[in-house]
Design an enzyme around this catalytic site. Structure first.
Site, PDB file in Angstrom:
ATOM      1  N   GLY A  53      25.812 -64.694  18.398  1.00  0.00           N
ATOM      2  CA  GLY A  53      26.148 -65.756  17.481  1.00  0.00           C
ATOM      3  C   GLY A  53      27.035 -65.288  16.355  1.00  0.00           C
ATOM      4  O   GLY A  53      27.458 -64.141  16.304  1.00  0.00           O
ATOM      5  N   LYS A  94      24.233 -70.088  10.614  1.00  0.00           N
ATOM      6  CA  LYS A  94      24.115 -69.142  11.723  1.00  0.00           C
ATOM      7  C   LYS A  94      24.133 -69.945  13.014  1.00  0.00           C
ATOM      8  O   LYS A  94      23.226 -70.731  13.283  1.00  0.00           O
ATOM      9  CB  LYS A  94      22.806 -68.348  11.592  1.00  0.00           C
ATOM     10  CG  LYS A  94      22.586 -67.323  12.666  1.00  0.00           C
ATOM     11  CD  LYS A  94      21.292 -66.560  12.385  1.00  0.00           C
ATOM     12  CE  LYS A  94      20.985 -65.549  13.453  1.00  0.00           C
ATOM     13  NZ  LYS A  94      19.735 -64.830  13.171  1.00  0.00           N
ATOM     14  N   ASP A 147      12.753 -56.261  13.570  1.00  0.00           N
ATOM     15  CA  ASP A 147      14.143 -55.805  13.545  1.00  0.00           C
ATOM     16  C   ASP A 147      14.584 -55.494  12.119  1.00  0.00           C
ATOM     17  O   ASP A 147      15.685 -55.856  11.709  1.00  0.00           O
ATOM     18  CB  ASP A 147      15.068 -56.841  14.188  1.00  0.00           C
ATOM     19  CG  ASP A 147      16.440 -56.261  14.535  1.00  0.00           C
ATOM     20  OD1 ASP A 147      16.538 -55.030  14.736  1.00  0.00           O
ATOM     21  OD2 ASP A 147      17.407 -57.039  14.608  1.00  0.00           O
ATOM     22  N   VAL A 179      27.893 -66.050  11.911  1.00  0.00           N
ATOM     23  CA  VAL A 179      27.432 -66.616  10.652  1.00  0.00           C
ATOM     24  C   VAL A 179      28.650 -67.040   9.854  1.00  0.00           C
ATOM     25  O   VAL A 179      29.609 -66.278   9.705  1.00  0.00           O
ATOM     26  CB  VAL A 179      26.582 -65.609   9.850  1.00  0.00           C
ATOM     27  CG1 VAL A 179      26.117 -66.230   8.533  1.00  0.00           C
ATOM     28  CG2 VAL A 179      25.387 -65.138  10.666  1.00  0.00           C
TER      29      VAL A 179
END
Length: 192
Positions: free
Chosen positions: A2, A19, A115, A4
């Site tokens: 993706g 996003k 993450d 942003v």
């Protein structure tokens, strides 16, 4: 997966980080990408903490792309601070303590980030020059209480340089994987 974009919310008259996500074939096993997206959005929407980015809205576009409208943080990433070399210990501890507060809050609610890395920590600087860390990108979130087994078997998700050994092995993870990542972040902060 993706991109942003910095956008302007027409009704709220404020900057928003948009996003936009497009599932790749390898991550859209049997249409589960949408389930993972909704889990991320619903989880993030439920977390209300000064050190966690705020979600304003989420949905799916007519052409099948998913999006999150998030609080825009006008400041550096933790990565940018690391590029300047070792931090003063007091500065590093002050920033890491804010991340720990966000984690304590999310862990109490059964949410593991999975993450944590320098690029997922944004630094907001207020009018008085004070720094506030914002934890972003809950895309790999694991909800401990209601794990819906949305991660494909054998698929390891995360950023290798901050992953705990059990996460790299593909074993079950819990809040300790985030704590391990904090140790890596603190080490990198102090050593450059």
């Amino acid at each position: 997966m993706g991109s942003v974009y910095l956008t302007r919310h027409m009704d709220l008259h404020r900057s928003v980080a948009l996003k936009v996500l497009t599932p790749g074939r390898q991550l859209d096993d049997d249409g589960r990408f949408e389930d993972r997206f909704r889990l991320e959005a619903e989880t993030l929407a439920s977390l209300k903490h000064d050190n966690i980015v705020t979600l304003f809205d989420y949905d799916k576009t007519a052409d099948g792309r998913f999006y999150l409208a998030l609080e825009y943080i006008d400041g550096p990433r933790f990565t940018d601070l690391l590029r300047q070399g070792p931090m003063e210990p007091a500065h590093a501890v002050r920033l890491i303590l804010q991340v720990l507060r966000a984690l304590r809050y999310s862990h109490k609610r059964g949410v593991v980030h999975r993450d944590l890395k320098p690029s997922n920590l944004l630094i907001e600087i207020d009018d008085e020059g004070e720094e506030r860390v914002k934890v972003v990108d809950f895309g790999l979130v694991k909800v401990l209480e209601d794990d819906q087994s949305l991660t494909q078997a054998g698929l390891i998700l995360g950023s290798p340089h901050c992953m705990s050994p059990e996460q790299i092995r593909g074993d079950e993870v819990d809040h300790r994987t985030d704590i391990y990542a904090i140790g890596v972040l603190l080490f990198r902060s102090l050593t450059g």
